[in-house]
Design a protein around this motif. Structure first.
Motif, PDB file in Angstrom:
ATOM      1  N   CYS A  62       0.416  -4.509 -24.000  1.00  7.94           N
ATOM      2  CA  CYS A  62      -0.936  -4.190 -23.539  1.00  7.94           C
ATOM      3  C   CYS A  62      -1.596  -5.466 -23.023  1.00  7.94           C
ATOM      4  O   CYS A  62      -1.670  -6.464 -23.742  1.00  7.94           O
ATOM      5  CB  CYS A  62      -1.750  -3.608 -24.686  1.00  7.94           C
TER       6      CYS A  62
ATOM      7  N   CYS B  76      -2.627   2.343 -25.969  1.00 10.85           N
ATOM      8  CA  CYS B  76      -2.251   1.204 -26.799  1.00 10.85           C
ATOM      9  C   CYS B  76      -2.708   1.499 -28.221  1.00 10.85           C
ATOM     10  O   CYS B  76      -3.886   1.761 -28.457  1.00 10.85           O
ATOM     11  CB  CYS B  76      -2.907  -0.079 -26.291  1.00 10.85           C
TER      12      CYS B  76
ATOM     13  N   GLU C 257      -6.952   1.504 -26.238  1.00 16.56           N
ATOM     14  CA  GLU C 257      -7.373   1.591 -24.838  1.00 16.56           C
ATOM     15  C   GLU C 257      -6.385   2.460 -24.070  1.00 16.56           C
ATOM     16  O   GLU C 257      -5.180   2.390 -24.292  1.00 16.56           O
ATOM     17  CB  GLU C 257      -7.420   0.196 -24.194  1.00 16.56           C
TER      18      GLU C 257
ATOM     19  N   HIS D  79      -4.471   3.570 -20.585  1.00 18.02           N
ATOM     20  CA  HIS D  79      -3.932   2.804 -19.461  1.00 18.02           C
ATOM     21  C   HIS D  79      -3.293   3.718 -18.425  1.00 18.02           C
ATOM     22  O   HIS D  79      -2.885   4.834 -18.733  1.00 18.02           O
ATOM     23  CB  HIS D  79      -2.847   1.828 -19.954  1.00 18.02           C
TER      24      HIS D  79
ATOM     25  N   THR E 234       1.074  -3.217 -19.226  1.00 15.72           N
ATOM     26  CA  THR E 234      -0.002  -2.551 -18.511  1.00 15.72           C
ATOM     27  C   THR E 234      -0.731  -3.596 -17.664  1.00 15.72           C
ATOM     28  O   THR E 234      -0.474  -4.790 -17.772  1.00 15.72           O
ATOM     29  CB  THR E 234      -0.995  -1.907 -19.492  1.00 15.72           C
ATOM     30  N   GLY E 235      -1.649  -3.128 -16.849  1.00 17.51           N
ATOM     31  CA  GLY E 235      -2.451  -4.037 -16.039  1.00 17.51           C
ATOM     32  C   GLY E 235      -1.904  -4.175 -14.629  1.00 17.51           C
ATOM     33  O   GLY E 235      -0.902  -3.578 -14.260  1.00 17.51           O
TER      34      GLY E 235
END
Length: 187
Positions: free
Chosen positions: A126, A145, A150, A152, A166-167
């Motif tokens: 995460c 997560c 959170e 995602h 993620t991201g």
């Protein structure tokens, strides 16, 4: 059951404030709200709302605490809130909830399909809580997560070190990810 009968583990300093909320709590119940024990103060004064499975939200009308949590049934029979950070144990027996237990109790059930007999583990890191181990799981095509709760988008793979996380990984070949510095470090 009346609002006053539902009190359990409570902070005595809030008792008079809780008693003053009786009519407001009853009004919430009369309008179909679900009240639960607040994970913070222990009074039966938190209004529960469901998010996407397995996420729930509560806001306490007494201590004003807002919690995003996953409902867990402990081996002792107590229902507790798990939020990945502050609330990770049973409120009665202090049994710690593992990611395995959270996933097994909350994995989506497809009509006519038996639940999986095995646990496959987390599928990504995460980028928000940045734990050193995978904490992102898929719940019915939703990515969550269990370290920070959170939501995602589906995780991606770093183009440099191939870490799944993620991201935004759009420029990961040049800039890297949360574990590597990318091509910039090659020069």
């Amino acid at each position: 059951m009346s609002v006053l009968d539902a009190c359990s583990r409570t902070d005595p300093a809030l008792k008079s404030q809780f008693d003053a909320l009786t009519s407001e709590l009853q009004a919430h119940l009369d309008h179909g709200a679900k009240l639960i024990d607040c994970p913070q103060c222990g009074y039966h004064a938190a209004v529960e709302e469901q998010g996407f499975a397995p996420i729930y939200f509560s806001h306490c009308l007494l201590c004003r605490t807002r919690v995003r949590f996953v409902r867990m049934l402990c081996q002792c029979g107590t229902v507790s809130a798990y939020d990945g950070a502050k609330y990770q144990h049973c409120i009665s027996c202090s049994h710690p909830f593992t990611y395995t237990e959270v996933v097994k109790q909350n994995e989506p059930k497809v009509c006519g399909e038996e639940p999986a007999d095995h646990y496959e583990g987390a599928q990504a890191l995460c980028h928000i809580c940045c734990k050193s181990h995978d904490t992102v799981f898929e719940f019915d095509e939703q990515w969550l997560c269990l370290g920070c709760l959170e939501e995602h988008r589906p995780p991606g793979r770093c183009e440099t070190c191939e870490t799944v996380q993620t991201g935004d990984l759009e420029d990961s070949f040049e800039k890297g990810c949360m574990l590597c510095a990318g091509r910039i470090t090659w020069d």
